[in-house]
Design a protein around this motif. Structure first.
Motif, PDB file in Angstrom:
ATOM      1  N   SER A  82       3.218   2.662  -5.494  1.00 24.49           N
ATOM      2  CA  SER A  82       2.228   3.020  -6.563  1.00 24.49           C
ATOM      3  C   SER A  82       1.719   2.035  -7.406  1.00 24.49           C
ATOM      4  O   SER A  82       2.356   0.764  -7.332  1.00 24.49           O
ATOM      5  N   GLY A  83       0.708   2.159  -8.304  1.00 26.90           N
ATOM      6  CA  GLY A  83       0.261   1.040  -9.087  1.00 26.90           C
ATOM      7  C   GLY A  83       1.471   0.502 -10.080  1.00 26.90           C
ATOM      8  O   GLY A  83       1.694  -0.817  -9.962  1.00 26.90           O
ATOM      9  N   GLN A 102       4.650   0.500  -9.303  1.00 27.82           N
ATOM     10  CA  GLN A 102       5.596  -0.092  -8.523  1.00 27.82           C
ATOM     11  C   GLN A 102       5.218  -1.434  -8.152  1.00 27.82           C
ATOM     12  O   GLN A 102       5.867  -2.464  -8.140  1.00 27.82           O
ATOM     13  N   GLN A 103       3.862  -1.537  -7.711  1.00 26.86           N
ATOM     14  CA  GLN A 103       3.096  -2.712  -7.315  1.00 26.86           C
ATOM     15  C   GLN A 103       3.278  -3.780  -8.377  1.00 26.86           C
ATOM     16  O   GLN A 103       3.515  -4.884  -8.349  1.00 26.86           O
ATOM     17  N   LYS A 162       0.668  -1.111  -0.048  1.00 25.71           N
ATOM     18  CA  LYS A 162      -0.068   0.137   0.020  1.00 25.71           C
ATOM     19  C   LYS A 162       0.754   1.171   0.056  1.00 25.71           C
ATOM     20  O   LYS A 162       0.416   2.529  -0.187  1.00 25.71           O
ATOM     21  N   GLU A 163       2.102   1.281   0.313  1.00 26.43           N
ATOM     22  CA  GLU A 163       3.080   2.245   0.097  1.00 26.43           C
ATOM     23  C   GLU A 163       3.628   2.311  -1.149  1.00 26.43           C
ATOM     24  O   GLU A 163       4.537   3.199  -1.502  1.00 26.43           O
TER      25      GLU A 163
END
Lengths: 356, 282
Positions: free
Chosen positions: A136-137, A139-140, A133-134
């Motif tokens: 960004s999309g 990065q996820q 959750k820390e």
């Protein structure tokens, strides 16, 4: 080349509904193959059968000559990136990437080191301690990719992984995924309904519709030489004109809209005189002018709508009741206005034929 | 110099408060005022001062009862978890029709007055009840004393409070993205490792919520432990009740009630600060 991933006669029934109709496919080692099709076309079902989450009603799946029949997903050694990344929210990025190694009994210190290495490869050096959750999309997305690759899977499956990203990020990730895939040489199946994504990333595109493979081929072949009306319509912008073959030997057809038309010779299905066909003309291969152009084939149309994109413009006109779409360079459109009578012109090698 | 738009901006801020007044009034009259009375009595009866608190906190009986209350509440919460977790899991795994049927059974029990359920346990566990009869009929000899034991009160409290646990865990379980499980499986997780590394941590917010809820409600349980439990293992509410009903010791009873309330609030506050699990996983 020999086939690395082989699907033969793969069939999937849900009661009376046929989700996959005896699909055959060969994928070479290291190849990047995209399954492209609308939702419900069977592309995701095929992916899930390869992954082991769905059982085929019939047919066989082999990887490197070994049948996957009866193997649980856990035993297939296949890396998967899911649509919404499916990162574990209670684990850090590094722990997420370590997870498949943990399941393979790799010691924590060694596993986390390998996870960090993989995170570096996907451009996330130093992000290992962050929770999903820390991130960004994008990065996820990278973490999910690292996690699917860290255990050196035999296959990498990507299930519409870019759908949730905005346009700029999506293009960036397309390039990234391609770079990483080339670097590692992992055989990859990419599922998408976005044809531009398929075009830009794939070594080969497999077009699905209604549980069947409509066509499999290199992106430009699929674009310029569609084998079916569905493929012509689904890939890129297309004008499809109904026509009747008048002289198959001389490659001539008669169309109510375009008149007497010659069509290209290359890679055509066998046609007979009098056969009902559709002529395929890409909007960017047509030109607009006030008067007929000598040396080109011409047809009249009335300009109805002009859609400007800046670098280009889409002109939608009509001949009788049939719409005609022409794509022009941005600068070429200024002389036109809606309601004008114009001439659309093309050359015969731009015309391709699909059977109806 | 503009005057017109005032009413437009005022109205939406005033309305919600106006709508809250009936409830606020009700709570003030029937909850806050009596609570204030209890608080007042705790420092004024029989003599003004904090003597009641000092007595309660230094007295061995109250301390013993408080410890027993905490122990019982923790035990009940733990048993609710043991019973509730597998059931909630089953509900997510079975067909929707069966899940609804299970949910209906749970809510039916939940809607039944807990007094009725407590009496039902008295009947079931009594000397001439069906459980004692079954033990004898099966040839295990003289049935043991079941009623008026910790076993009976714990069993009944677990029965009464398990729905809170089940609902909390179930609602978290149904929200787990199936892709997370598939993803874990594709990476090699199965059985125990899947449960330990993925499923259990993902359902932890539900466990924490359910456990705190059961624990806190159980702290204040009165009727069930009094009717079913052992007189030697009193719980705080029972002790407070006896102070007031039997000894007419309003001051000491009120002080104990205030201490119990304070402890409960502290636990809730700590939970709120420490386990912001919902937010963490959101």
């Amino acid at each position: 080349m020999t086939s690395y991933l082989t699907l033969s006669g793969v069939n999937k029934q849900y009661g009376a509904f046929t989700a996959l109709d005896h699909v055959d496919l060969d994928v070479e080692k290291g190849e990047f193959v995209t399954f492209l099709g609308p939702s419900g076309s069977g592309k995701t079902t095929t992916l899930m059968i390869i992954a082991g989450f769905e059982d085929a009603t019939d047919g066989a799946v082999e990887v490197a000559g070994q049948s996957l029949a009866g193997l649980a997903p856990q035993d297939r050694n296949i890396g998967i990136v899911f649509q919404n990344y499916a990162l574990f929210p209670h684990k850090t990025a590094a722990e997420n990437v370590y997870f498949p190694l943990q399941m393979r009994s790799v010691k924590r210190a060694e596993g986390l080191a390998r996870a960090e290495e993989m995170l570096t490869l996907v451009g996330l050096e130093g992000f290992g301690h962050r929770y999903p959750k820390e991130l960004s999309g994008g990065q996820q997305q990278r973490v999910a990719l690292a996690r699917a690759l860290v255990f050196e899977p035999d296959l990498l499956l990507l299930d519409e992984p870019l759908g949730a990203l905005d346009k700029n990020l999506r293009e960036q990730m397309q390039i990234e995924i391609k770079r990483i895939q080339r670097k590692l040489g992992v055989t990859t199946i990419f599922v998408t309904h976005d044809q531009s994504e398929a075009m830009s990333m794939s070594d080969r595109i497999v077009v699905f519709d209604k549980g069947n493979i409509q066509q499999a081929g290199r992106p430009l072949d699929i674009y310029h030489r569609p084998q079916t009306r569905f493929v012509a319509d689904f890939i890129g912008e297309t004008n499809l004109f109904d026509a009747t073959v008048t002289d198959a030997a001389a490659r001539r057809a008669q169309s109510p809209v375009l008149g007497e038309v010659s069509y290209a010779a290359e890679g055509l299905p066998a046609l007979a005189d009098g056969q009902e066909v559709a002529l395929v003309l890409r909007p960017e291969q047509m030109k607009l002018s006030r008067d007929p152009v000598p040396g080109r084939m011409n047809a009249a149309m009335t300009v109805e709508t002009i859609v400007n994109f800046g670098d280009s413009a889409l002109v939608i006109g009509r001949h009788g009741g049939t719409p005609i779409r022409v794509r022009l360079h941005g600068a070429d459109v200024v002389i036109l206005k809606e309601g004008d009578a114009a001439t659309v012109s093309w050359t015969e090698d731009a015309v391709y034929v699909v059977t109806r | 110099m503009s005057t017109a738009p005032r009413s437009l901006t005022d109205r939406p801020t005033l309305w919600p408060w106006l709508l809250l007044t009936p409830l606020a009034l009700y709570l003030a009259i029937f909850f806050l005022v009596p609570l204030a009375q209890v608080a007042w009595m705790s420092v004024s009866e029989p003599t003004p001062g904090f003597g009641n608190y000092a007595d309660a906190l230094t007295g061995t009986l109250f301390r013993k009862v408080m410890l027993n209350t905490f122990f019982t509440a923790a035990l009940v919460a733990f048993c609710c978890l043991l019973v509730g977790y597998p059931l909630a899991w089953l509900m997510t795994k079975t067909t929707p029709a069966r899940a609804t049927a299970i949910l209906l059974l749970i809510t039916m029990s939940f809607w039944t007055s807990f007094l009725v359920r407590t009496y039902a346990w008295m009947v079931l566990l009594g000397r001439n009840g069906p459980v004692a009869w079954a033990i004898e009929a099966l040839g295990y000899g003289e049935p043991p004393q079941m009623l008026f034991t910790r076993f009976a009160s714990t069993l009944a409290m677990v029965h009464i409070l398990a729905p809170y646990m089940i609902m909390n865990i179930y609602s978290v379980m149904t929200k787990i993205d199936p892709a997370l499980i598939r993803s874990a499986e594709s990476m090699g997780a199965r059985g125990g490792s899947l449960m330990r590394h993925v499923y259990l941590p993902l359902t932890a917010p539900g466990i924490a919520n359910g456990a705190v809820l059961v624990f806190v409600i159980c702290l204040g349980f009165y009727v069930t432990p009094v009717l079913l439990g052992s007189p030697r293992e009193q719980m705080a509410a029972g002790l407070i009740g006896r102070q007031i009903e039997e000894f007419l010791a309003f001051g000491p009873g009120s002080a104990m009630a205030m201490i119990l309330l304070a402890v409960t609030l502290v636990i809730l506050a700590v939970y709120h600060r420490r386990f912001g699990l919902d937010r963490l996983y959101g």
